[in-house]
Design a protein around this motif. Structure first.
Motif, PDB file in Angstrom:
ATOM      1  N   TRP A 194       3.848  -2.449 -11.904  1.00 15.74           N
ATOM      2  CA  TRP A 194       3.367  -1.869 -11.164  1.00 15.74           C
ATOM      3  C   TRP A 194       1.954  -1.617 -10.687  1.00 15.74           C
ATOM      4  O   TRP A 194       1.232  -1.431 -10.095  1.00 15.74           O
ATOM      5  CB  TRP A 194       4.202  -0.880 -10.430  1.00 15.74           C
ATOM      6  CG  TRP A 194       3.520   0.501  -9.728  1.00 15.74           C
ATOM      7  CD1 TRP A 194       3.063   1.689  -9.917  1.00 15.74           C
ATOM      8  CD2 TRP A 194       3.411   0.022  -8.140  1.00 15.74           C
ATOM      9  NE1 TRP A 194       3.267   2.171  -8.795  1.00 15.74           N
ATOM     10  CE2 TRP A 194       2.996   1.707  -7.895  1.00 15.74           C
ATOM     11  CE3 TRP A 194       3.904  -1.651  -7.275  1.00 15.74           C
ATOM     12  CZ2 TRP A 194       2.464   1.865  -6.602  1.00 15.74           C
ATOM     13  CZ3 TRP A 194       3.096  -0.734  -5.959  1.00 15.74           C
ATOM     14  CH2 TRP A 194       2.813   0.473  -5.274  1.00 15.74           C
ATOM     15  N   TYR A 230       0.105  -3.969  -9.958  1.00 18.52           N
ATOM     16  CA  TYR A 230      -0.502  -4.644  -8.061  1.00 18.52           C
ATOM     17  C   TYR A 230      -1.293  -3.291  -7.437  1.00 18.52           C
ATOM     18  O   TYR A 230      -1.437  -3.474  -6.006  1.00 18.52           O
ATOM     19  CB  TYR A 230       1.419  -4.480  -7.744  1.00 18.52           C
ATOM     20  CG  TYR A 230       1.760  -5.845  -8.389  1.00 18.52           C
ATOM     21  CD1 TYR A 230       1.576  -6.901  -8.272  1.00 18.52           C
ATOM     22  CD2 TYR A 230       3.215  -5.533  -9.241  1.00 18.52           C
ATOM     23  CE1 TYR A 230       1.968  -8.445  -8.702  1.00 18.52           C
ATOM     24  CE2 TYR A 230       3.422  -6.388  -9.676  1.00 18.52           C
ATOM     25  CZ  TYR A 230       3.268  -7.977  -9.389  1.00 18.52           C
ATOM     26  OH  TYR A 230       3.980  -8.831 -10.044  1.00 18.52           O
ATOM     27  N   ARG A 231      -1.000  -2.237  -8.248  1.00 18.21           N
ATOM     28  CA  ARG A 231      -0.991  -0.874  -6.956  1.00 18.21           C
ATOM     29  C   ARG A 231      -2.720  -0.994  -7.008  1.00 18.21           C
ATOM     30  O   ARG A 231      -3.666  -0.542  -6.182  1.00 18.21           O
ATOM     31  CB  ARG A 231      -0.946   0.412  -8.365  1.00 18.21           C
ATOM     32  CG  ARG A 231      -1.248   1.834  -7.457  1.00 18.21           C
ATOM     33  CD  ARG A 231      -1.278   2.757  -7.868  1.00 18.21           C
ATOM     34  NE  ARG A 231      -2.151   2.611  -9.554  1.00 18.21           N
ATOM     35  CZ  ARG A 231      -2.394   3.391  -9.886  1.00 18.21           C
ATOM     36  NH1 ARG A 231      -1.750   4.324 -10.545  1.00 18.21           N
ATOM     37  NH2 ARG A 231      -3.276   3.445 -11.333  1.00 18.21           N
ATOM     38  N   ALA A 287       1.389  -3.840   0.281  1.00 15.40           N
ATOM     39  CA  ALA A 287       1.344  -2.293  -0.027  1.00 15.40           C
ATOM     40  C   ALA A 287       0.153  -1.900   0.654  1.00 15.40           C
ATOM     41  O   ALA A 287       0.086  -0.795   1.043  1.00 15.40           O
ATOM     42  CB  ALA A 287       1.254  -2.868  -1.777  1.00 15.40           C
ATOM     43  N   GLY A 295       4.530   0.778  -1.916  1.00 16.95           N
ATOM     44  CA  GLY A 295       5.549  -0.401  -3.028  1.00 16.95           C
ATOM     45  C   GLY A 295       6.503  -0.492  -2.180  1.00 16.95           C
ATOM     46  O   GLY A 295       7.604  -1.705  -2.135  1.00 16.95           O
ATOM     47  N   GLY A 342       8.542  -1.699  -6.789  1.00 16.59           N
ATOM     48  CA  GLY A 342       7.218  -2.633  -6.301  1.00 16.59           C
ATOM     49  C   GLY A 342       6.882  -3.536  -7.013  1.00 16.59           C
ATOM     50  O   GLY A 342       5.679  -4.066  -7.481  1.00 16.59           O
TER      51      GLY A 342
END
Length: 409
Positions: free
Chosen positions: A85, A88-89, A122, A136, A184
């Motif tokens: 995660w 991705y963030r 997101a 997410g 997410g």
């Protein structure tokens, strides 16, 4: 042979009598619109119940399994802030190469290994949802609802029993790695594009199928495997309808996101395969023969060289690979060539690294598995309770392992 296409809403097909339960029905002359049938609503109700169960587990985990001895639990969303995660963030928030950083730095995080579809989604939701974690989770929640609806409708095309779609969805939602559908992560969003794409292909709607597969490729490289399956399905259908070649160019569309992403990475790094090389650096995904990967995973699972948590996950990797090979054998026996192509490419990609990685998570993407389990449950009434009683403990254990930061696979 590929199953013949089901009738379009309001039409009858002279070659098949596939039930059309759950397919939106419209009267002739009226504009088509999306309508949820009672069967669809039952599937969504089941999906919501399972999601509530997982959210409850996440809430309790922060109290019962805190990261350290404390009198105050972590934040409500902290249980979902785990592992990938953060990649991705950071991609959604900073991009791939913030402030000139990249793989030329010593402690680079190899974020280019992840395709841009989920971070873009997101980031879009974050425009109205202040929390990155909540954004997410919301993407995965909505995507998961689309995925289970599509899975139920695909199941209806294969199995006439009215309970089969709901059972396929239940087995899917309570599978051992189902927590990743709620987190997410990319699994839910990929399936929200891939399963409707497959459903559209079953109905011979090739432009729609190609466009959805294109979106799936933007999320995961597995979209290329889906594109290969769509091509095989198209060729099988063309042998029955040789006058329909016009949709063929559409099937190139799913390759476009991977090509554009490779071009973007080459522009920044000078490496056309930068995403693959990032996987090799960060996750040991360099090529090894399948038997070498099996041997390395077996040794990690049973030689007592690894910590117990990692050894347990390596055993899960081995078991998931065996399930995948058994499913592939079943698909080949039933001559379901498109699904067999998709699964064989997936197993090859997962089974040719230094050791097996993320194979249990990948089972979420094997929709023929959940349809096969539903079929067995229809023929054998005792199968469903046996499956659930044996699987749910692993589902709970895997969920807790992820939610408490102890996931090692």
């Amino acid at each position: 042979m590929t199953a013949p296409a089901p009738p379009l809403p309001g039409e009858s097909h002279p070659l098949t009598a596939i039930p059309s339960a759950g397919v939106p029905q419209v009267r002739a002359g009226r504009r088509r619109r999306f309508v949820l049938s009672p069967a669809d609503r039952e599937v969504l109700w089941l999906y919501l119940l399972v999601r509530l169960s997982l959210w409850t587990t996440a809430y309790c985990a922060r109290w019962v399994f805190p990261p350290r001895d404390t009198r105050r639990p972590a934040s409500v969303l902290s249980s979902w802030q785990q592992w990938d995660w953060y990649h991705y963030r950071d991609i959604a928030r900073q991009g791939y190469f913030p402030d000139g950083a990249g793989p030329w730095l010593e402690h680079w995080d190899n974020r280019e290994a992840f395709f841009p579809g989920f971070p873009l989604a997101a980031r879009t939701v974050h425009l109205v949802v202040p929390s990155w974690t909540a954004a997410g989770l919301l993407v995965s929640f909505v995507a998961g609802a689309v995925a289970v609806l599509a899975l139920a409708r695909i199941t209806r095309l294969h199995l006439p029993d009215r309970q089969a779609p709901q059972r396929a969805v239940l087995f899917f939602l309570l599978s051992p790695c189902a927590v990743f559908l709620a987190a997410g992560y990319t699994e839910a969003l990929f399936l929200a594009f891939a399963l409707p794409a497959w459903l559209a292909a079953q109905r011979q709607r090739w432009p729609q199928a190609a466009a959805l597969a294109c979106l799936a490729t933007s999320v995961r490289v597995s979209g290329l495997f889906l594109a290969a399956a769509l091509l095989v399905h198209f060729v099988s259908s063309w042998s029955e309808r040789p006058h329909r070649l016009r949709p063929l160019p559409w099937l190139v569309l799913p390759v476009l996101p991977a090509a554009l992403y490779s071009w973007y990475l080459h522009w920044y790094t000078g490496d056309w395969m930068a995403w693959k090389h990032a996987q090799e650096r960060g996750w040991y995904r360099d090529f090894h023969a399948p038997w070498e990967a099996w041997s390395n995973t077996w040794r990690a699972a049973f030689s007592a060289e690894q910590h117990t948590g990692y050894a347990f996950m390596c055993r899960a990797e081995l078991l998931a690979m065996v399930v995948g090979l058994a499913l592939l054998a079943l698909l080949l026996r039933q001559r379901r060539w498109p699904e067999a192509v998709y699964l064989s490419l997936t197993l090859w990609a997962l089974g040719t690294s230094y050791w097996f990685t993320s194979v249990p998570r990948s089972t979420l993407l094997w929709w023929p598995l959940w349809i096969a389990l539903a079929a067995w449950s229809v023929r054998r009434p005792r199968f469903a309770p046996v499956y659930l009683l044996l699987t749910v403990p692993f589902t709970a254990a895997f969920a807790l392992a992820f939610l408490t930061g102890r996931w090692t696979g």
